[in-house]
Write a protein that holds these residues in place. Structure first.
Motif, PDB file in Angstrom:
ATOM      1  N   CYS A   1       0.833  -1.198   0.000  1.00 51.25           N
ATOM      2  CA  CYS A   1       0.000   0.000   0.000  1.00 51.25           C
ATOM      3  C   CYS A   1       0.868   1.248   0.000  1.00 51.25           C
ATOM      4  O   CYS A   1       2.088   1.186   0.180  1.00 51.25           O
ATOM      5  CB  CYS A   1      -0.935   0.012   1.216  1.00 51.25           C
ATOM      6  N   LEU A   2       0.225   2.380  -0.183  1.00 52.09           N
ATOM      7  CA  LEU A   2       0.870   3.686  -0.136  1.00 52.09           C
ATOM      8  C   LEU A   2       0.456   4.398   1.141  1.00 52.09           C
ATOM      9  O   LEU A   2      -0.736   4.511   1.425  1.00 52.09           O
ATOM     10  CB  LEU A   2       0.433   4.518  -1.354  1.00 52.09           C
ATOM     11  N   TYR A   3       1.436   4.859   1.920  1.00 48.34           N
ATOM     12  CA  TYR A   3       1.122   5.769   3.021  1.00 48.34           C
ATOM     13  C   TYR A   3       1.116   7.163   2.416  1.00 48.34           C
ATOM     14  O   TYR A   3       2.152   7.751   2.135  1.00 48.34           O
ATOM     15  CB  TYR A   3       2.144   5.652   4.151  1.00 48.34           C
ATOM     16  N   ASP A   4      -0.073   7.693   2.218  1.00 53.45           N
ATOM     17  CA  ASP A   4      -0.267   8.888   1.415  1.00 53.45           C
ATOM     18  C   ASP A   4       0.366  10.134   2.029  1.00 53.45           C
ATOM     19  O   ASP A   4       0.999  10.933   1.334  1.00 53.45           O
ATOM     20  CB  ASP A   4      -1.767   9.117   1.195  1.00 53.45           C
ATOM     21  N   GLY A   5       0.207  10.314   3.314  1.00 59.90           N
ATOM     22  CA  GLY A   5       0.701  11.537   3.964  1.00 59.90           C
ATOM     23  C   GLY A   5       2.211  11.649   3.938  1.00 59.90           C
ATOM     24  O   GLY A   5       2.761  12.742   3.828  1.00 59.90           O
ATOM     25  N   GLY A   6       2.880  10.507   4.060  1.00 57.59           N
ATOM     26  CA  GLY A   6       4.327  10.471   3.976  1.00 57.59           C
ATOM     27  C   GLY A   6       5.042  11.356   4.974  1.00 57.59           C
ATOM     28  O   GLY A   6       4.514  11.707   6.028  1.00 57.59           O
ATOM     29  N   TRP A   7       6.270  11.712   4.622  1.00 56.52           N
ATOM     30  CA  TRP A   7       7.089  12.511   5.526  1.00 56.52           C
ATOM     31  C   TRP A   7       6.489  13.891   5.770  1.00 56.52           C
ATOM     32  O   TRP A   7       6.606  14.450   6.856  1.00 56.52           O
ATOM     33  CB  TRP A   7       8.507  12.635   4.972  1.00 56.52           C
ATOM     34  N   ASN A   8       5.833  14.461   4.789  1.00 57.26           N
ATOM     35  CA  ASN A   8       5.234  15.784   4.940  1.00 57.26           C
ATOM     36  C   ASN A   8       4.230  15.790   6.088  1.00 57.26           C
ATOM     37  O   ASN A   8       4.237  16.693   6.932  1.00 57.26           O
ATOM     38  CB  ASN A   8       4.547  16.188   3.634  1.00 57.26           C
ATOM     39  N   GLU A   9       3.388  14.776   6.127  1.00 57.17           N
ATOM     40  CA  GLU A   9       2.394  14.695   7.199  1.00 57.17           C
ATOM     41  C   GLU A   9       3.039  14.334   8.528  1.00 57.17           C
ATOM     42  O   GLU A   9       2.711  14.918   9.572  1.00 57.17           O
ATOM     43  CB  GLU A   9       1.335  13.656   6.830  1.00 57.17           C
ATOM     44  N   TRP A  10       3.967  13.375   8.495  1.00 55.02           N
ATOM     45  CA  TRP A  10       4.559  12.877   9.738  1.00 55.02           C
ATOM     46  C   TRP A  10       5.317  13.980  10.481  1.00 55.02           C
ATOM     47  O   TRP A  10       5.130  14.166  11.684  1.00 55.02           O
ATOM     48  CB  TRP A  10       5.490  11.702   9.431  1.00 55.02           C
ATOM     49  N   CYS A  11       6.162  14.703   9.756  1.00 56.12           N
ATOM     50  CA  CYS A  11       6.989  15.706  10.433  1.00 56.12           C
ATOM     51  C   CYS A  11       6.190  16.935  10.846  1.00 56.12           C
ATOM     52  O   CYS A  11       6.656  17.726  11.682  1.00 56.12           O
ATOM     53  CB  CYS A  11       8.175  16.102   9.559  1.00 56.12           C
ATOM     54  N   ASN A  12       5.013  17.106  10.283  1.00 62.67           N
ATOM     55  CA  ASN A  12       4.177  18.252  10.646  1.00 62.67           C
ATOM     56  C   ASN A  12       3.070  17.891  11.635  1.00 62.67           C
ATOM     57  O   ASN A  12       2.181  18.704  11.895  1.00 62.67           O
ATOM     58  CB  ASN A  12       3.563  18.870   9.383  1.00 62.67           C
ATOM     59  N   THR A  13       3.113  16.686  12.164  1.00 63.11           N
ATOM     60  CA  THR A  13       2.155  16.255  13.188  1.00 63.11           C
ATOM     61  C   THR A  13       2.874  16.183  14.530  1.00 63.11           C
ATOM     62  O   THR A  13       3.831  15.419  14.689  1.00 63.11           O
ATOM     63  CB  THR A  13       1.561  14.877  12.825  1.00 63.11           C
ATOM     64  N   LYS A  14       2.445  16.983  15.476  1.00 64.34           N
ATOM     65  CA  LYS A  14       3.125  17.067  16.771  1.00 64.34           C
ATOM     66  C   LYS A  14       3.099  15.736  17.512  1.00 64.34           C
ATOM     67  O   LYS A  14       2.107  15.001  17.480  1.00 64.34           O
ATOM     68  CB  LYS A  14       2.472  18.137  17.635  1.00 64.34           C
ATOM     69  N   GLY A  15       4.207  15.457  18.190  1.00 62.96           N
ATOM     70  CA  GLY A  15       4.279  14.308  19.080  1.00 62.96           C
ATOM     71  C   GLY A  15       4.688  12.994  18.442  1.00 62.96           C
ATOM     72  O   GLY A  15       4.804  11.987  19.136  1.00 62.96           O
ATOM     73  N   LEU A  16       4.929  12.977  17.131  1.00 68.45           N
ATOM     74  CA  LEU A  16       5.307  11.725  16.476  1.00 68.45           C
ATOM     75  C   LEU A  16       6.817  11.530  16.549  1.00 68.45           C
ATOM     76  O   LEU A  16       7.586  12.472  16.342  1.00 68.45           O
ATOM     77  CB  LEU A  16       4.851  11.720  15.018  1.00 68.45           C
ATOM     78  N   PRO A  17       7.272  10.304  16.847  1.00 63.67           N
ATOM     79  CA  PRO A  17       8.712  10.044  17.011  1.00 63.67           C
ATOM     80  C   PRO A  17       9.471  10.126  15.690  1.00 63.67           C
ATOM     81  O   PRO A  17       9.038   9.587  14.676  1.00 63.67           O
ATOM     82  CB  PRO A  17       8.753   8.631  17.592  1.00 63.67           C
ATOM     83  N   ILE A  18      10.612  10.812  15.733  1.00 62.01           N
ATOM     84  CA  ILE A  18      11.429  11.030  14.538  1.00 62.01           C
ATOM     85  C   ILE A  18      12.876  10.600  14.825  1.00 62.01           C
ATOM     86  O   ILE A  18      13.406  10.817  15.912  1.00 62.01           O
ATOM     87  CB  ILE A  18      11.387  12.499  14.128  1.00 62.01           C
ATOM     88  N   GLU A  19      13.496   9.979  13.829  1.00 60.53           N
ATOM     89  CA  GLU A  19      14.892   9.583  13.914  1.00 60.53           C
ATOM     90  C   GLU A  19      15.718  10.338  12.882  1.00 60.53           C
ATOM     91  O   GLU A  19      15.208  10.682  11.819  1.00 60.53           O
ATOM     92  CB  GLU A  19      15.058   8.086  13.629  1.00 60.53           C
ATOM     93  N   VAL A  20      16.985  10.559  13.202  1.00 63.49           N
ATOM     94  CA  VAL A  20      17.943  11.099  12.249  1.00 63.49           C
ATOM     95  C   VAL A  20      19.222  10.272  12.348  1.00 63.49           C
ATOM     96  O   VAL A  20      19.435   9.521  13.306  1.00 63.49           O
ATOM     97  CB  VAL A  20      18.261  12.593  12.515  1.00 63.49           C
ATOM     98  N   GLY A  21      20.079  10.415  11.355  1.00 61.82           N
ATOM     99  CA  GLY A  21      21.333   9.669  11.353  1.00 61.82           C
ATOM    100  C   GLY A  21      21.157   8.265  10.804  1.00 61.82           C
ATOM    101  O   GLY A  21      20.055   7.819  10.503  1.00 61.82           O
ATOM    102  N   GLU A  22      22.282   7.579  10.673  1.00 61.11           N
ATOM    103  CA  GLU A  22      22.236   6.221  10.142  1.00 61.11           C
ATOM    104  C   GLU A  22      21.687   5.267  11.200  1.00 61.11           C
ATOM    105  O   GLU A  22      22.098   5.318  12.354  1.00 61.11           O
ATOM    106  CB  GLU A  22      23.639   5.774   9.717  1.00 61.11           C
ATOM    107  N   PRO A  23      20.760   4.419  10.829  1.00 63.44           N
ATOM    108  CA  PRO A  23      20.147   3.518  11.802  1.00 63.44           C
ATOM    109  C   PRO A  23      21.075   2.377  12.189  1.00 63.44           C
ATOM    110  O   PRO A  23      21.969   1.997  11.424  1.00 63.44           O
ATOM    111  CB  PRO A  23      18.927   2.974  11.047  1.00 63.44           C
ATOM    112  N   LYS A  24      20.857   1.847  13.361  1.00 62.97           N
ATOM    113  CA  LYS A  24      21.610   0.659  13.800  1.00 62.97           C
ATOM    114  C   LYS A  24      20.891  -0.570  13.270  1.00 62.97           C
ATOM    115  O   LYS A  24      19.700  -0.740  13.509  1.00 62.97           O
ATOM    116  CB  LYS A  24      21.684   0.616  15.316  1.00 62.97           C
ATOM    117  N   ARG A  25      21.643  -1.422  12.557  1.00 59.94           N
ATOM    118  CA  ARG A  25      21.021  -2.616  11.977  1.00 59.94           C
ATOM    119  C   ARG A  25      21.742  -3.868  12.435  1.00 59.94           C
ATOM    120  O   ARG A  25      22.908  -3.850  12.736  1.00 59.94           O
ATOM    121  CB  ARG A  25      21.060  -2.530  10.450  1.00 59.94           C
TER     122      ARG A  25
END
Length: 449
Positions: free
Chosen positions: A425-449
């Motif tokens: 499926c497509l998550y329509d809102g994407g990063w635009n919606e996620w980063c503009n919605t208060k309280g949602l967890p955000i990560e930066v940098g290279e992830p640990k795998r």
């Protein structure tokens, strides 16, 4: 009269001689390379010293029965290196093509079997490789392989969702191309803006322009409400039973509309593989007259018919919670994924939803080079699945694709659908919606795998 007759005879002789000479030149070119029998190819199908290469147009590799072949698709285990790529105008083309060949395992130390169905594609690639130091090159006619149903061939499950230019031309000409069941059809050129410069300069005959503002709006650039999408369909003459063919100078906008139409419930949506350039490459005519939209009164179903094909924020959160069985797949550049840049002048936030995995893209928001061949056709599915596997993105999971505002992710979703992946499926809102919605967890940098 005798003089006229003599001139006709002379002309016929000249044509025959030219044809004979041309055939001799072609045969002489072919004789520069070895041929391989069907049995020899079968015996070496799993031999690591051999690499089997499909040199035909990308659509034939995907599954279409072109050039008189009895079965569509490619020889099982074959990779692709289309002769069409040799004609693409790009910087440092030869070096780029050799790099592509190397990444596919097409190297001078291998026995390279090049096959086609028209007697031209394989020879063209053979000459290119030979010029660059390849010695052990074999030519093969895949029609021989396709005749024997006991010999393995592979096609993408839903290859028909991406169509070749010839398919569209046959449709326009009143023929019944492969997989077309008849009935009304519409062809649309898709791009942003009320007026399309590309459309006005020349479009596929009969095509009507769709402005992407007809299906989405800012500031989030999510799809319109279902009732407004219905009005869009009615205005453009689209029903659930209309065969809809979409294309663009760049296909990304066409894929965006294609995904929305499937979500709405249109049963037969096709996208021209390679976009307008694929049409031009075949030498088909363009028209410049403006075709008018022809409205209809009923869509034929309650929208959305395929509700789960596009999801919103609540479902995206649930997918992130299901770490074992689902993936929220980021279709943005690496720099966007790690938060080095937002990728958009109108999106300030940087980073990714916590737990999202990188699904590749290209180097900028207008580029999907990781998923496209150099002629902008769909990349080999095996290669896509291989780089996804590194991030735990596997066909058995539920996969939700997102990007900044839904365009890049829509194209990749379509490719996943072509490949036959099911829980997608497509998550329509994407990063635009996620980063503009208060309280949602955000990560930066290279992830640990």
């Amino acid at each position: 009269m005798k003089k006229l007759f003599s001139m006709i005879i002379a002309l016929f002789f000249s044509i025959s001689l030219f044809s004979s000479c041309s055939q001799q030149v072609e045969n002489q070119s072919i004789s520069n390379f070895k041929t391989i029998t069907t049995q020899e190819l079968k015996d070496n199908l799993n031999n690591s010293n051999y690499i089997i290469v499909d040199t035909r147009i990308n659509d034939a590799f995907n599954g279409w029965k072109l050039d008189g072949i009895e079965r569509g698709g490619h020889i099982k285990g074959a990779t692709d290196f289309s002769s069409y790529w040799l004609d693409v105008d790009i910087k440092d083309k030869e070096a780029k093509l050799l790099e592509i060949a190397k990444n596919k395992g097409i190297t001078p130390d291998k026995n390279v079997v090049l096959y086609d169905a028209n007697g031209k594609d394989a020879l063209k690639v053979a000459e290119f490789l030979s010029k660059n130091g390849f010695k052990n090159i074999y030519i093969y006619d895949v029609k021989q392989w396709a005749k024997d149903k006991n010999l393995p061939m592979e096609s993408y499950k839903n290859y028909y969702m991406l169509v070749p230019a010839k398919w569209v031309k046959d449709l326009i000409d009143g023929k019944k191309p492969e997989t077309y069941k008849g009935g009304p059809f519409k062809i649309f050129e898709v791009s942003w803006g009320e007026e399309s410069k590309d459309h006005n300069e020349g479009h596929i005959p009969g095509a009507v322009h769709i402005n992407t503002d007809e299906v989405e709006e800012g500031p989030m650039w999510n799809r319109l409400s279902d009732d407004r999408l219905e009005k869009f369909a009615l205005r453009n003459g689209i029903t659930t039973d209309t065969t809809v063919v979409l294309y663009g100078t760049d296909s990304m906008a066409a894929f965006r509309v294609a995904v929305i139409l499937k979500y709405m419930g249109v049963k037969d949506v096709r996208v021209l593989n390679g976009g307008l350039q694929a049409w031009k490459r075949e030498g088909y005519e363009l028209e410049t007259k403006k075709n008018q939209k022809t409205p209809v009164k009923s869509f034929g179903a309650k929208i959305p018919v395929n509700k789960d094909y596009i999801i919103d924020l609540p479902e995206a959160k649930e997918i992130l919670k299901d770490k074992e069985g689902s993936c929220l797949v980021d279709i943005r550049s690496w720099d966007e994924y790690i938060g080095k840049t937002s990728g958009y002048d109108y999106i300030k936030g940087k980073g990714r939803p916590q737990g999202a995995v990188w699904g590749h893209a290209g180097t900028d928001p207008n580029n999907l080079q990781d998923f496209r061949n150099i002629d902008n056709t769909m990349r080999n599915a095996k290669e896509i699945l291989e780089f996804w596997k590194e991030w735990g993105i596997t066909p058995d999971k539920r996969l939700a694709f997102y990007c900044g505002t839904g365009w890049r992710a829509a194209e990749v979703l379509w490719y996943a659908d072509v490949m036959g992946l099911e829980r997608i499926c497509l998550y329509d809102g994407g990063w635009n919606e996620w980063c503009n919605t208060k309280g949602l967890p955000i990560e930066v940098g290279e992830p640990k795998r």
